[in-house]
Design a protein around this motif. Structure first.
Motif, PDB file in Angstrom:
ATOM      1  N   SER A 237       0.832  -1.211   0.000  1.00 32.12           N
ATOM      2  CA  SER A 237       0.000   0.000   0.000  1.00 32.12           C
ATOM      3  C   SER A 237       0.864   1.257   0.000  1.00 32.12           C
ATOM      4  O   SER A 237       0.578   2.233  -0.706  1.00 32.12           O
ATOM      5  CB  SER A 237      -0.922   0.005   1.226  1.00 32.12           C
ATOM      6  N   LEU A 238       1.931   1.221   0.775  1.00 35.48           N
ATOM      7  CA  LEU A 238       2.826   2.376   0.835  1.00 35.48           C
ATOM      8  C   LEU A 238       3.531   2.582  -0.499  1.00 35.48           C
ATOM      9  O   LEU A 238       3.632   3.715  -0.990  1.00 35.48           O
ATOM     10  CB  LEU A 238       3.854   2.183   1.950  1.00 35.48           C
ATOM     11  N   ALA A 239       4.010   1.500  -1.110  1.00 28.95           N
ATOM     12  CA  ALA A 239       4.695   1.606  -2.400  1.00 28.95           C
ATOM     13  C   ALA A 239       3.765   2.170  -3.469  1.00 28.95           C
ATOM     14  O   ALA A 239       4.162   3.018  -4.285  1.00 28.95           O
ATOM     15  CB  ALA A 239       5.225   0.241  -2.824  1.00 28.95           C
ATOM     16  N   THR A 240       2.528   1.729  -3.479  1.00 30.62           N
ATOM     17  CA  THR A 240       1.557   2.247  -4.445  1.00 30.62           C
ATOM     18  C   THR A 240       1.294   3.728  -4.216  1.00 30.62           C
ATOM     19  O   THR A 240       1.229   4.524  -5.161  1.00 30.62           O
ATOM     20  CB  THR A 240       0.237   1.462  -4.351  1.00 30.62           C
ATOM     21  N   ALA A 241       1.145   4.116  -2.962  1.00 29.24           N
ATOM     22  CA  ALA A 241       0.905   5.524  -2.645  1.00 29.24           C
ATOM     23  C   ALA A 241       2.092   6.392  -3.074  1.00 29.24           C
ATOM     24  O   ALA A 241       1.905   7.497  -3.596  1.00 29.24           O
ATOM     25  CB  ALA A 241       0.653   5.673  -1.146  1.00 29.24           C
ATOM     26  N   ILE A 242       3.299   5.895  -2.868  1.00 24.37           N
ATOM     27  CA  ILE A 242       4.491   6.633  -3.281  1.00 24.37           C
ATOM     28  C   ILE A 242       4.495   6.844  -4.787  1.00 24.37           C
ATOM     29  O   ILE A 242       4.787   7.943  -5.283  1.00 24.37           O
ATOM     30  CB  ILE A 242       5.767   5.885  -2.841  1.00 24.37           C
ATOM     31  N   ALA A 243       4.172   5.794  -5.525  1.00 24.06           N
ATOM     32  CA  ALA A 243       4.149   5.892  -6.984  1.00 24.06           C
ATOM     33  C   ALA A 243       3.105   6.891  -7.459  1.00 24.06           C
ATOM     34  O   ALA A 243       3.340   7.656  -8.406  1.00 24.06           O
ATOM     35  CB  ALA A 243       3.882   4.517  -7.587  1.00 24.06           C
ATOM     36  N   ILE A 244       1.959   6.927  -6.789  1.00 25.14           N
ATOM     37  CA  ILE A 244       0.890   7.851  -7.186  1.00 25.14           C
ATOM     38  C   ILE A 244       1.272   9.291  -6.865  1.00 25.14           C
ATOM     39  O   ILE A 244       1.134  10.196  -7.696  1.00 25.14           O
ATOM     40  CB  ILE A 244      -0.431   7.473  -6.484  1.00 25.14           C
TER      41      ILE A 244
END
Length: 314
Positions: A237-244
């Motif tokens: 979830s954190l990795a996805t948020a960072i990418a967004i």
């Protein structure tokens, strides 16, 4: 006195080039970003003290072996009349260089701090006018802007700013990750660390290591904030948020919203984003306690050496 300035000059040279290059290319900081950040601060502080100390010690060599006596003699001769013959042009230039460099670094830090505070005050005023509180999240404001952006604004009353575009595309876990990340920046006073390295870069723009150090430290504080967020949400979830959040929103037209300067929300760097996401997808092993202790001890020694040399000469 001769041995002192030579030793400080060698240390300053090492901390100005090979040490920062090796540290910026090393892989282990991702395993212990807090420890690496402490070492970077020690390198910067020791490097500055060593440069100033080497110039000062060399400039005072014609007078006495004792730095305190030499300083007194030099001050007295300057006040009483001509500089004594034993003080050559190189020593005079060296003394002047030590004073100028020291004053320049201090003024750069003060000026950068003042400019940053003024910019934050202006930006806070805009945010309070054009945003609304995010319900259920004290100290968080939501800005009506379509691009996914999140950043923190330090101050007496620190706030975290999110855009509606970000809230719209993130799920609950990803939003918690973003909030935890930004609040970690505020709680750990990362803005003060970044301010010091930015001031160093501004003071020495011709010094490539200053720019390299600022970038390396910026990545480390992001990793530290990521680690804090990982305590609340899963890595995916954190990795996805960072990418967004790191998406190239500046390809649009950000001028329509009061977004901050790059000092507050840094330009998205694909290399930095890639390093952070890769670290979350494939977490490296933590650095051992012994290795951490060794790195911290190295940092203490780096700072203690120029301080001890100068104190011993007083």
């Amino acid at each position: 006195m001769t041995g002192a300035w030579i030793g400080l000059a060698v240390l300053a040279l090492a901390l100005a080039w090979p040490v920062p290059i090796a540290l910026s290319k090393a892989a282990w900081p991702a395993r212990a970003p807090g420890t690496a950040l402490a070492l970077w601060q020690a390198v910067a502080l020791s490097g500055g003290l060593s440069m100033i100390g080497a110039l000062l010690a060399f400039g005072l060599t014609p007078f006495e072996n004792d730095l305190g006596v030499a300083s007194t003699l030099l001050s007295g001769h300057i006040l009483d009349g001509p500089v004594p013959a034993q003080a050559g042009a190189l020593q005079i230039v060296s003394l002047a260089g030590a004073v100028v460099l020291g004053v320049h670094l201090v003024l750069s830090l003060a000026t950068t701090a003042a400019n940053t505070a003024r910019e934050r005050h202006r930006h806070r005023a805009l945010i309070e006018l054009l945003s609304s509180p995010l319900q259920g999240s004290p100290g968080t404001r939501m800005l009506d802007f379509p691009a996914p952006v999140a950043y923190c604004l330090p101050g007496v009353r620190s706030i975290t700013v999110l855009t509606e575009g970000l809230v719209r595309v993130l799920d609950a876990a990803q939003l918690r990750a973003v909030l935890a990340h930004e609040r970690a920046h505020l709680r750990q006073y990362h803005h003060l660390v970044l301010l010091a390295f930015k001031a160093w870069n501004i003071a020495l723009p011709w010094f490539p290591i200053a720019n390299r150090a600022e970038k390396a430290v910026a990545l480390l504080v992001e990793m530290l904030a990521d680690d804090d967020a990982r305590r609340e949400v899963d890595d995916a979830s954190l990795a996805t948020a960072i990418a967004i959040v790191g998406s190239p929103w500046r390809d649009g037209d950000p001028a329509s919203a009061p977004l901050p300067s790059d000092e507050i929300v840094p330009e998205a760097d694909p290399e930095t984003l890639g390093a952070r996401v890769s670290r979350l997808i494939s977490p490296p092993d933590s650095l051992s306690r012994a290795a951490r202790a060794l790195v911290l001890a190295t940092g203490v020694v780096l700072v203690a050496v120029p301080v001890a040399v100068l104190v011993a000469l007083l």
